[in-house]
Design an enzyme around this catalytic site. Structure first.
Site, PDB file in Angstrom:
ATOM      1  CE  LYS A  10       0.737   1.177   4.600  1.00  0.00           C
ATOM      2  NZ  LYS A  10       1.578   2.276   5.028  1.00  0.00           N
ATOM      3  N   GLY A  97       7.422   1.512   4.837  1.00  0.00           N
ATOM      4  CA  GLY A  97       6.148   2.242   4.903  1.00  0.00           C
ATOM      5  C   GLY A  97       5.155   1.751   3.866  1.00  0.00           C
ATOM      6  N   GLY A 100       4.286  -4.141   3.877  1.00  0.00           N
ATOM      7  CA  GLY A 100       4.536  -5.497   3.356  1.00  0.00           C
ATOM      8  C   GLY A 100       4.223  -6.599   4.368  1.00  0.00           C
ATOM      9  CG  ASP A 135      -0.276  -0.241   8.639  1.00  0.00           C
ATOM     10  OD1 ASP A 135      -0.984   0.602   9.216  1.00  0.00           O
ATOM     11  OD2 ASP A 135       0.878  -0.007   8.228  1.00  0.00           O
TER      12      ASP A 135
END
Ligand code: C5P
Length: 282
Positions: A10, A97, A100, A135
């Site tokens: 992302k 960032g 992954g 995340d």
């Protein structure tokens, strides 16, 4: 039978730190965009324990790996007696960032749901993903989403889709925890009332992005690593319509119009580290 699947990265299109939470984390507001840069994962049931293999030396293979945690959760829920072998081929840079590790964990959790017939709904998977890391819930749905809370509130949105991305990884990683620590020490300039949510719906094209969104962590990270500022300026000079740090770094990405030929532009950034090309997934 082996199960093979992809696990995409992302980027953050804007990131606001909205406030500190009683649990020590921070409430955020960000548009997460899934991109076509992917790791490849293969899972196989075994009679043994949890075994993780990865071709990247910085990825932990023990219980610190978020896929390990994903299997422990699936095993508890399903009362599973079996073990698992997880092979990860890393293409997404680590500590960059780009989410992954979180993406790998979400992809595995979804795969375990199918492999072991756990019957978990999307909503349940998102709640379980929140136990793995901030995340991870986003990656259960992927595509484009407005993220709130610590990351557990995932609101799918329609957003810009017709662009391409250059990502520059400067060959060093950054610890998210250390960036949030520094952020707190700089709280004087911080106005948590100023949120993106209202403005996001008015964004019609790439050029609108710079007026409406930004990454609250960028200044702190770029002050510590001036080369990232240099990469940002260079991407702008090359015609990127929006340039930002992704999450807490270290990747700086530029968004370009679909018609731009990026191969040649990308070559200029090889001197900073690794260069990746991607498209948004939607
Ligand atoms: O959840 P994750 O392991 O990715 O977070 C790494 C660190 O970043 C946390 O330990 C915390 O210090 C910080 N963090 C935060 N607020 C968030 C996400 C991360 O303070 N929403």
């Amino acid at each position: 039978m082996a199960y093979s699947f992809r696990s995409c990265a992302k980027i953050n299109l804007g990131l606001r730190v909205v406030g500190k939470r009683p649990d020590g984390y921070h409430n955020l507001e960000s548009v997460f965009q899934e991109i076509s840069l992917c790791d490849e994962i293969e899972c196989k049931r075994t009679s043994g324990e949890i075994k993780i293999q990865c071709d990247h030396p910085a990825v932990p293979l023990d219980e610190k790996n978020l896929c390990h945690k994903a299997f422990r959760i699936a095993r508890d829920i399903g009362g599973l007696k079996e073990g698992i072998r997880i092979q990860i081929k890393k293409n997404i840079p680590v500590g960059a960032g780009l989410g992954g590790g979180s993406s790998n964990a979400a992809a595995c959790l979804k795969a375990f749901n199918r492999m072991f017939d756990l019957g978990l709904s999307k909503g349940r998977l998102i709640r379980l993903a929140a136990q793995i890391g901030s995340d991870v819930p986003f990656f259960i749905l992927g595509k484009t989403a407005l993220i709130k809370g610590r990351g557990e509130v995932v609101l799918p949105i329609h957003f810009l889709t017709n662009y391409q991305v250059i990502l520059v990884y400067p060959n060093f990683s950054i610890s998210t925890a250390s960036v949030f620590e520094k952020f707190e020490m700089n709280l004087t300039e911080y106005n948590s009332d100023d949120k993106f949510e209202a403005g996001i719906s008015e964004i019609q094209n790439l050029d609108d992005l710079s007026d409406s969104i930004f990454n609250d962590l960028e200044k702190i990270v770029m002050d510590c690593h001036p080369v990232l500022k240099e990469i940002k300026q260079h991407l702008k000079r090359k015609g990127a319509q929006f340039v930002s740090l992704s999450g807490s770094g270290s990747v700086v990405f530029g968004l370009f119009n679909s018609s731009k030929k990026l191969e040649k532009i990308g070559q200029e950034f090889a001197k900073y580290g690794q260069v990746f090309f991607a498209r948004p997934v939607f």
